[in-house]
Design an enzyme around this catalytic site. Structure first.
Site, PDB file in Angstrom:
ATOM      1  N   ASP A 252      -2.756  -0.892   6.518  1.00 28.35           N
ATOM      2  CA  ASP A 252      -3.515  -0.025   6.117  1.00 28.35           C
ATOM      3  C   ASP A 252      -4.073   1.049   7.117  1.00 28.35           C
ATOM      4  OD1 ASP A 252      -4.881   1.619   4.380  1.00 28.35           O
ATOM      5  OD2 ASP A 252      -5.983   0.160   3.235  1.00 28.35           O
TER       6      ASP A 252
HETATM    7  C1  NOJ Z   1      -6.867   3.764   3.083  1.00 30.34           C
HETATM    8  C2  NOJ Z   1      -6.723   2.595   1.963  1.00 30.34           C
HETATM    9  O1  NOJ Z   1      -7.337   1.375   1.983  1.00 30.34           O
HETATM   10  C3  NOJ Z   1      -5.268   2.550   1.357  1.00 30.34           C
HETATM   11  O2  NOJ Z   1      -5.420   2.122   0.009  1.00 30.34           O
HETATM   12  C4  NOJ Z   1      -4.605   3.748   1.366  1.00 30.34           C
HETATM   13  O3  NOJ Z   1      -3.279   3.614   0.904  1.00 30.34           O
HETATM   14  C5  NOJ Z   1      -4.550   4.278   2.824  1.00 30.34           C
HETATM   15  N1  NOJ Z   1      -5.957   4.361   3.235  1.00 30.34           N
HETATM   16  C6  NOJ Z   1      -3.682   5.578   2.884  1.00 30.34           C
HETATM   17  O4  NOJ Z   1      -4.157   6.697   2.309  1.00 30.34           O
END
Ligand code: NOJ
Length: 722
Positions: A252
Site C-alpha cells: 500500500d
Molecule cells: C491507500 C489505500 O489504503 C489503498 O486502498 C489505495 O489503493 C492506495 N492508497 C492507493 O491510492
C-alpha cells in the site's frame, strides 16, 4: 511457478537494476516527472489521465527503454470511473452479485478505454466497526456476503480474459484484517486470534484468490505485532505457499517506508529487505529510486526474479506486450445512456427500507416538501471517485423533472455539518403547508473513506433536530438517509415511521432516490452491517460467539437497577448476563434487515434429507434446501432469502448464526417461486486451527438451518451430520 518463454527471456536479459524498476509503482507523479521515471525503468505508475496522455507515456516505455517493457497503469477505480456506481457497501446491500459484476464490468470498460490496466479494488476486508471510515469501500460485516461480492467484482473487472479491451486487473485488499483496527481508528493495530483470522478475515481473500484476482495488496496494520508489509507468515506462508497465489503482491502507499514508524526497521534498506523477503512483489510509493537503491543491496536473486516474473506475467496476461496502447478513438469519456441506466438501477436496488408505515411509495400527493441538506445537494458520489466521475444532480432537480404535476417545495433547513438551526422554522412552516415531507439527511461523502474514522456516528450538525421538528408537525414524513456507514439513529428513529437508507448512490443517485420514493423500483436491499444503538456497543455483529451467560433482556438503568450491587436482590432476573446496563439488547437494526414494498409468504422449508455423513460431504455430496415464496401483494417486488447455519455443538464456540447462502428474486404479484440452496461441506464446515496447517472440518452433530427474509424472521430445519 511456470514462466512463459517471454518472461524467461526478459529475466535473462535484465540486470538487477532494471529488474528493480519493475518492482515499483509510483503514485501521484508530477506530469513532467512521469516520462523521466519510465525512461529510467519504472515498471508501474498511477496515471489518472486520458487515453492519449497514457499512450504518450506508454510510448516512452515501449520505444525509449532498452527492452521496451510496457508499464502497468494503476488507479483506484473503486466504484466506477466515469459512471459512478453506488459505493461498495451499498452494492453489498443489493444482495445481488450479478449486479455487482455488471457494475465492475462497466467500470473496467471505462477505465481500460482510458489506458488504465490495474485497479486497487475490491476491498474484501470484513468490517465490524462502523467508526472505521473505510467500511464504505467494502461489503460489510459478513464473511460470506463479502466473499460472494468480492468474487463478483473480480469477475466483472477481469472478465474471461485480462487481455480483453474491457478488462482490468483486480487487486484484493487489504491483506489482512485491516477491517478491525483497534478503536475503529484507521491504520491502527490489529490483534486477532488465529481462529478469527482463518474463519473471518482470511476467508474472503481465499475466495477472490480462487476467483483469479490478479493482485493482492498488503495492509497498513500490524497483525499480532507484525506489520503486514513485513509479514512473511501470512504473505508468503498462507497467501503464496498455502493457497498458491500466482499473482502480484503490491504494497500500500508508502507501506514499506511505514515500517520505520512501526518500529521494526532501522532504515529504508532494512524496511525494503524485510518487505521483499516477506513476500511483497511491488512497492507503492512516491520516491522510487530510494527504495530501489535500498533493495539493490538487500534482495536475494531468486526472490528478485520471482517478484519480477510475477509482474511481467501480469503485463503479459493483460496483453500489453502485443497491444500496449489504448484506442484513442474508442475512449469512453462520459457516461453512456446504458451506463447511467445501470447505475441508477443499482442505486435503487441497493436502497434498504428500514421501516415503512405505508407512506412509501408516495403515491398521489399534491404538495411535497423536500427538506434536509441532501434536498439540493449533488454530494451523492461517495468516497473514492477521483476526478473522473460524472457529476450527480440534485434530488430536488430529479423530483421536479419527474413530477412536474406536483407542487414541490425545497427548503433544506440545515446544512450537513453546521450548528446553525435558524433555517428550521422555515422548513417546519413549509411542512405544515405540504401533504408529505421527505427529509433528505445524511453523512456527506467526505466523512467516510480512508482516514475518515468517526467517534460519534449520529447525523452531524443539526440534522437530527430537523427530523424531530418535522416529526412534531404531525405531517406524514419519510426520512431518506445517505451515508457511507451505519449510523446511530437511536435519538430519533422512534419518531420516524418510514425510513430508507440510500447510501451514496453515485452519478444517478438522485434519479434513483426518486424512483424509490415514487415506487418505480422496489428498495428491497438488506443491511450488510448491523446498525448499532450506540457507539459504546461497537463492535457489534450478528455472527458473534455466545458467551456462557447470554442475556435475554437488555439493561435499563433506573433507580432500582442502579441500586443493585454485587450482592443485590437475587430475584432480579438476568443480572449476571452479558449486556450493557443502559442499552436494549442487540443492534438498532441487525445485519440482513430490510423489507420492500411487496409482501411475501414463506411456506415451510424442506431439506432433501435430514442427515448426511461426513464421508459423503467430503466426497462433494450436498443436500437441497428449498422454500416456496409467494408474493401476496398486488405489486411486483423483490424478496431476499437468507440462509444461516447454526452449528449447535462444536469443538470451539461457534457463531450463533452464520450466513451461508442468499438469493434475491423479483416475484410477480400472486406468483409463487421456489428458492433452492445447496448445503454441503462449504456451508457446514469451519477452519480448525489446532491442526498444522489449519484444516477445514465438518464436525458431526446437529446443525440448524435458519432461513427467511431477514435474520429476525427465520424458520429452522434441522440437519444431522453423522
Ligand atoms: C491507500 C489505500 O489504503 C489503498 O486502498 C489505495 O489503493 C492506495 N492508497 C492507493 O491510492
Amino acid at each position: 511457478m511456470n514462466r512463459s518463454a517471454r518472461v524467461q527471456k526478459l529475466l535473462a536479459e535484465m540486470p538487477p537494476a532494471e529488474k528493480l524498476g519493475q518492482l515499483q509503482i509510483v503514485f501521484r507523479p508530477r506530469h513532467d516527472d512521469a516520462a523521466e521515471l519510465i525512461r529510467e525503468g519504472l515498471g508501474s505508475i498511477f496515471w489518472p489521465r486520458s487515453a492519449a496522455a497514457t499512450n504518450a507515456l506508454q510510448r516512452v516505455a515501449v520505444e525509449e527503454t532498452r527492452l521496451g517493457i510496457p508499464v502497468l497503469v494503476g488507479l483506484d477505480v473503486i466504484h466506477g470511473q466515469r459512471t459512478i456506481a453506488p459505493v461498495p457497501l451499498a452494492q453489498a446491500a443489493s444482495f445481488d452479485p450479478s449486479l455487482v459484476e455488471e457494475l465492475a464490468a462497466l467500470a473496467a470498460a471505462e477505465a481500460r478505454s482510458g489506458g488504465v490496466t490495474w485497479t486497487f479494488s475490491p476491498m474484501v476486508d470484513v468490517a465490524r466497526d462502523p467508526r472505521w471510515g473505510r467500511v464504505v469501500e467494502g461489503f460489510g460485516e459478513d464473511v460470506h456476503l463479502t466473499s460472494v461480492m468480492g468474487r463478483a467484482m473480480v469477475r466483472g473487472y477481469q472478465g474471461d480474459d485480462l487481455a480483453g479491451r474491457h478488462a482490468i486487473a483486480a487487486t484484493a485488499k487489504h491483506f489482512v484484517a485491516y477491517g478491525q483496527p483497534e478503536g475503529g481508528r484507521d491504520y491502527n493495530a490489529v490483534d486477532v486470534s488465529e481462529h478469527r483470522l482463518r474463519n473471518i478475515y482470511l476467508e474472503p481473500f481465499r475466495a477472490v484468490v480462487d476467483e483469479g484476482a490478479a493482485a493482492v495488496m498488503a495492509s497498513f496494520n500490524t497483525v499480532a505485532g507484525v506489520p503486514m508489509h513485513a509479514n512473511r507468515r501470512l504473505m508468503t506462508g498462507v497467501l503464496k505457499d498455502e493457497w498458491g497465489f500466482p499473482g502480484v503482491v503490491v504494497g500500500d502507499a508508502e507501506g514499506v517506508r511505514n515500517l520505520l514508524p512501526h518500529g521494526i526497521a532501522e532504515d529504508l534498506t532494512d524496511a525494503a529487505s524485510q518487505a521483499f523477503r516477506a513476500g511483497l512483489d511491488v512497492e507503492m510509493g512516491g520516491a522510487p529510486s530510494e527504495v530501489a537503491d535500498a533493495l539493490l543491496s538487500a534482495i536475494d536473486p531468486a526472490r528478485l526474479d520471482d517478484a519480477v516474473a510475477r509482474v511481467l506475467a501480469l503485463k503479459e496476461s493483460l496483453g500489453l506486450f502485443d497491444s500496449p496502447y489504448a484506442s484513442e478513438t474508442d475512449e469512453l469519456t462520459a457516461p453512456t445512456d446504458a451506463g447511467r441506466a445501470l447505475v441508477r438501477r443499482a442505486a435503487a436496488r441497493s436502497s434498504v427500507l428500514l421501516k415503512n408505515d405505508g407512506t412509501l411509495p408516495l403515491g398521489a400527493r399534491a404538495r411535497v416538501l423536500l427538506t434536509g441538506p441532501y434536498a439540493d445537494s449533488t454530494d451523492h458520489l461517495g468516497a473514492w471517485t477521483q476526478s473522473f466521475g460524472a457529476d450527480a444532480e440534485t434530488i430536488a432537480g430529479a423530483f421536479v423533472a419527474r413530477r412536474p404535476d406536483v407542487e414541490v417545495r425545497v427548503v433544506p433547513g440545515v446544512d450537513f455539518l453546521g450548528e446553525d438551526a435558524s433555517g428550521i422554522p422555515a422548513a417546519v412552516a413549509a411542512a405544515r403547508a405540504s401533504d408529505v415531507v421527505v427529509v433528505l439527511v445524511g453523512e456527506p461523502s467526505a466523512l467516510s473513506g480512508e482516514a475518515a474514522s468517526r467517534s460519534d456516528l449520529r447525523l452531524p450538525g443539526r440534522q437530527e433536530q430537523l427530523i424531530r421538528e418535522i416529526a412534531g408537525t404531525g405531517i406524514p414524513f419519510v426520512v431518506v438517509l445517505e451515508t457511507g456507514r451505519p449510523l446511530v439513529v437511536s435519538d430519533w428513529i422512534d419518531l420516524a415511521e418510514t425510513v430508507v437508507v440510500a447510501w451514496h448512490g453515485g452519478t444517478e443517485a438522485a434519479a434513483a432516490i426518486v424512483d424509490v420514493l415514487l415506487g418505480d423500483v422496489d428498495p428491497a436491499g438488506r443491511l450488510p452491517m448491523s446498525w448499532p444503538r450506540s457507539v459504546g456497543q461497537i463492535p457489534i455483529h450478528y455472527a458473534h460467539e455466545n458467551t456462557g451467560r447470554p442475556a435475554t433482556t437488555g439493561g435499563s438503568l433506573s433507580a432500582e437497577t442502579a441500586d443493585i450491587g454485587l450482592h443485590g436482590p437475587a430475584n432480579v432476573a438476568d443480572k449476571y448476563t452479558s449486556k450493557y446496563l443502559d442499552l436494549e439488547l442487540g443492534p438498532e437494526f441487525p445485519f440482513g434487515h430490510g423489507s420492500g414494498y411487496a409482501t411475501f409468504a414463506h411456506a415451510p422449508a424442506t431439506l432433501s434429507a435430514s442427515s448426511i455423513s461426513g464421508a459423503e460431504l467430503d466426497g462433494g455430496a450436498t443436500l437441497s434446501l428449498s422454500l416456496e415464496v409467494a408474493n401476496t401483494s398486488a405489486r411486483t417486488g423483490d424478496e431476499v432469502v437468507q440462509v444461516y447455519v447454526e452449528d449447535v455443538v462444536a469443538s470451539v464456540a461457534p457463531p450463533v448464526r452464520r450466513l451461508v447462502a442468499f438469493e434475491r428474486r423479483t416475484i410477480e404479484p400472486g406468483r409463487t417461486t421456489q428458492f433452492e440452496f445447496e448445503i454441503g461441506r462449504d456451508q457446514l464446515g469451519f477452519w480448525a486451527v489446532d491442526a498444522a496447517p489449519p484444516a477445514f472440518v465438518v464436525e458431526p452433530g446437529l446443525f440448524r438451518l435458519h432461513l427467511g427474509a431477514t435474520l429476525a424472521s427465520t424458520q429452522a430445519v434441522d440437519l444431522r451430520v453423522v
